[in-house]
Design a protein around this motif. Sequence first.
Motif, PDB file in Angstrom:
ATOM      1  N   LYS A 221      -6.850 -13.343   6.300  1.00  0.00           N
ATOM      2  CA  LYS A 221      -6.333 -12.185   7.020  1.00  0.00           C
ATOM      3  C   LYS A 221      -5.721 -11.219   6.004  1.00  0.00           C
ATOM      4  N   ARG A 222      -5.962  -9.944   6.211  1.00  0.00           N
ATOM      5  CA  ARG A 222      -5.430  -8.911   5.330  1.00  0.00           C
ATOM      6  C   ARG A 222      -4.432  -8.058   6.111  1.00  0.00           C
ATOM      7  N   ASN A 223      -3.257  -7.820   5.520  1.00  0.00           N
ATOM      8  CA  ASN A 223      -2.201  -6.998   6.133  1.00  0.00           C
ATOM      9  C   ASN A 223      -1.807  -5.922   5.126  1.00  0.00           C
ATOM     10  N   GLU A 224      -1.610  -4.708   5.590  1.00  0.00           N
ATOM     11  CA  GLU A 224      -1.139  -3.649   4.702  1.00  0.00           C
ATOM     12  C   GLU A 224       0.342  -3.395   4.955  1.00  0.00           C
ATOM     13  N   MET A 225       1.084  -3.270   3.862  1.00  0.00           N
ATOM     14  CA  MET A 225       2.521  -3.039   3.947  1.00  0.00           C
ATOM     15  C   MET A 225       2.867  -1.745   3.247  1.00  0.00           C
TER      16      MET A 225
ATOM     17  N   PRO B  11       7.418   2.644   0.118  1.00  0.00           N
ATOM     18  CA  PRO B  11       7.997   2.874  -1.210  1.00  0.00           C
ATOM     19  C   PRO B  11       8.891   1.738  -1.718  1.00  0.00           C
ATOM     20  N   ALA B  12       9.673   1.127  -0.843  1.00  0.00           N
ATOM     21  CA  ALA B  12      10.571   0.053  -1.291  1.00  0.00           C
ATOM     22  C   ALA B  12       9.768  -1.125  -1.834  1.00  0.00           C
ATOM     23  N   PHE B  13       8.651  -1.466  -1.185  1.00  0.00           N
ATOM     24  CA  PHE B  13       7.825  -2.585  -1.631  1.00  0.00           C
ATOM     25  C   PHE B  13       7.024  -2.222  -2.885  1.00  0.00           C
ATOM     26  N   VAL B  14       6.605  -0.960  -2.982  1.00  0.00           N
ATOM     27  CA  VAL B  14       5.895  -0.515  -4.182  1.00  0.00           C
ATOM     28  C   VAL B  14       6.826  -0.622  -5.394  1.00  0.00           C
ATOM     29  N   ALA B  15       8.082  -0.161  -5.208  1.00  0.00           N
ATOM     30  CA  ALA B  15       9.063  -0.186  -6.300  1.00  0.00           C
ATOM     31  C   ALA B  15       9.506  -1.607  -6.635  1.00  0.00           C
ATOM     32  N   GLN B  16       9.650  -2.468  -5.619  1.00  0.00           N
ATOM     33  CA  GLN B  16      10.133  -3.833  -5.837  1.00  0.00           C
ATOM     34  C   GLN B  16       9.377  -4.785  -4.893  1.00  0.00           C
ATOM     35  N   PRO B  17       8.210  -5.301  -5.336  1.00  0.00           N
ATOM     36  CA  PRO B  17       7.392  -6.167  -4.488  1.00  0.00           C
ATOM     37  C   PRO B  17       8.119  -7.411  -3.969  1.00  0.00           C
TER      38      PRO B  17
ATOM     39  N   ALA C 138       0.802  -1.216   0.000  1.00  0.00           N
ATOM     40  CA  ALA C 138       0.000   0.000   0.000  1.00  0.00           C
ATOM     41  C   ALA C 138       0.840   1.273   0.000  1.00  0.00           C
ATOM     42  N   GLY C 139       1.836   1.359   0.843  1.00  0.00           N
ATOM     43  CA  GLY C 139       2.495   2.642   0.945  1.00  0.00           C
ATOM     44  C   GLY C 139       4.002   2.611   1.123  1.00  0.00           C
TER      45      GLY C 139
ATOM     46  N   GLU D  40       0.080 -14.455   0.470  1.00  0.00           N
ATOM     47  CA  GLU D  40      -0.172 -13.929  -0.869  1.00  0.00           C
ATOM     48  C   GLU D  40       0.250 -12.469  -0.911  1.00  0.00           C
ATOM     49  N   ILE D  41       0.898 -12.059  -1.983  1.00  0.00           N
ATOM     50  CA  ILE D  41       1.321 -10.671  -2.167  1.00  0.00           C
ATOM     51  C   ILE D  41       0.331  -9.999  -3.122  1.00  0.00           C
ATOM     52  N   VAL D  42      -0.235  -8.873  -2.682  1.00  0.00           N
ATOM     53  CA  VAL D  42      -1.188  -8.121  -3.501  1.00  0.00           C
ATOM     54  C   VAL D  42      -0.478  -6.871  -3.995  1.00  0.00           C
ATOM     55  N   PRO D  43      -0.348  -6.703  -5.312  1.00  0.00           N
ATOM     56  CA  PRO D  43       0.405  -5.568  -5.859  1.00  0.00           C
ATOM     57  C   PRO D  43      -0.198  -4.216  -5.497  1.00  0.00           C
ATOM     58  N   ALA D  44       0.631  -3.186  -5.563  1.00  0.00           N
ATOM     59  CA  ALA D  44       0.195  -1.827  -5.257  1.00  0.00           C
ATOM     60  C   ALA D  44      -0.741  -1.284  -6.327  1.00  0.00           C
ATOM     61  N   GLU D  45      -0.516  -1.648  -7.590  1.00  0.00           N
ATOM     62  CA  GLU D  45      -1.319  -1.118  -8.685  1.00  0.00           C
ATOM     63  C   GLU D  45      -2.713  -1.742  -8.660  1.00  0.00           C
ATOM     64  N   GLU D  46      -3.713  -0.902  -8.605  1.00  0.00           N
ATOM     65  CA  GLU D  46      -5.105  -1.360  -8.582  1.00  0.00           C
ATOM     66  C   GLU D  46      -5.414  -2.277  -9.761  1.00  0.00           C
ATOM     67  N   SER D  47      -4.894  -1.948 -10.929  1.00  0.00           N
ATOM     68  CA  SER D  47      -5.182  -2.724 -12.134  1.00  0.00           C
ATOM     69  C   SER D  47      -4.593  -4.139 -12.088  1.00  0.00           C
ATOM     70  N   ALA D  48      -3.646  -4.381 -11.214  1.00  0.00           N
ATOM     71  CA  ALA D  48      -2.989  -5.690 -11.129  1.00  0.00           C
ATOM     72  C   ALA D  48      -3.534  -6.551  -9.989  1.00  0.00           C
TER      73      ALA D  48
END
Length: 145
Positions: free
Chosen positions: A141-145, A14-20, A11-12, A114-122
Amino acid sequence: MTIRADFYMIAGKPAFVAQPLLLVCKLAEKAVQSGQPCLIFCETAEQADFLDDLLWEFDEDAFIPHQIVGMEEDEDMDDTPVLIVPPGVDAGMRPLVINLRNALPPSGYQRVLEIVPAEESAREPARQRWLEYKQLGFELKRNEM
């Protein structure tokens, strides 16, 4: 016993958004530290190779013993805490699985991450897996990273 599926929403951070796959490294590191051997199911052989390299490089202070299943003859595969599984390769099941594929992993585990991408379209494949796990009676269970 209820099987659990944890969804990590990028979700927010930056390191994970750039490189999941950095999140995957952190989750694998946490599994090793807690003594839980795990499998990482990769979507492609290229992703498996990239993750293999990243697990060596992502943190200079971290050591995560790992190997790609099917890449080399290695008799101590059962002793290797993290096994990276490319498509088309069979691996003995472990209680903890990190799933990077767009389909459910083979059965036999107790917990799947499971890893859920930052991009809504993905995110649609992850939504579909959520519904499939729910139909199967998994604890979700849902976790935000």
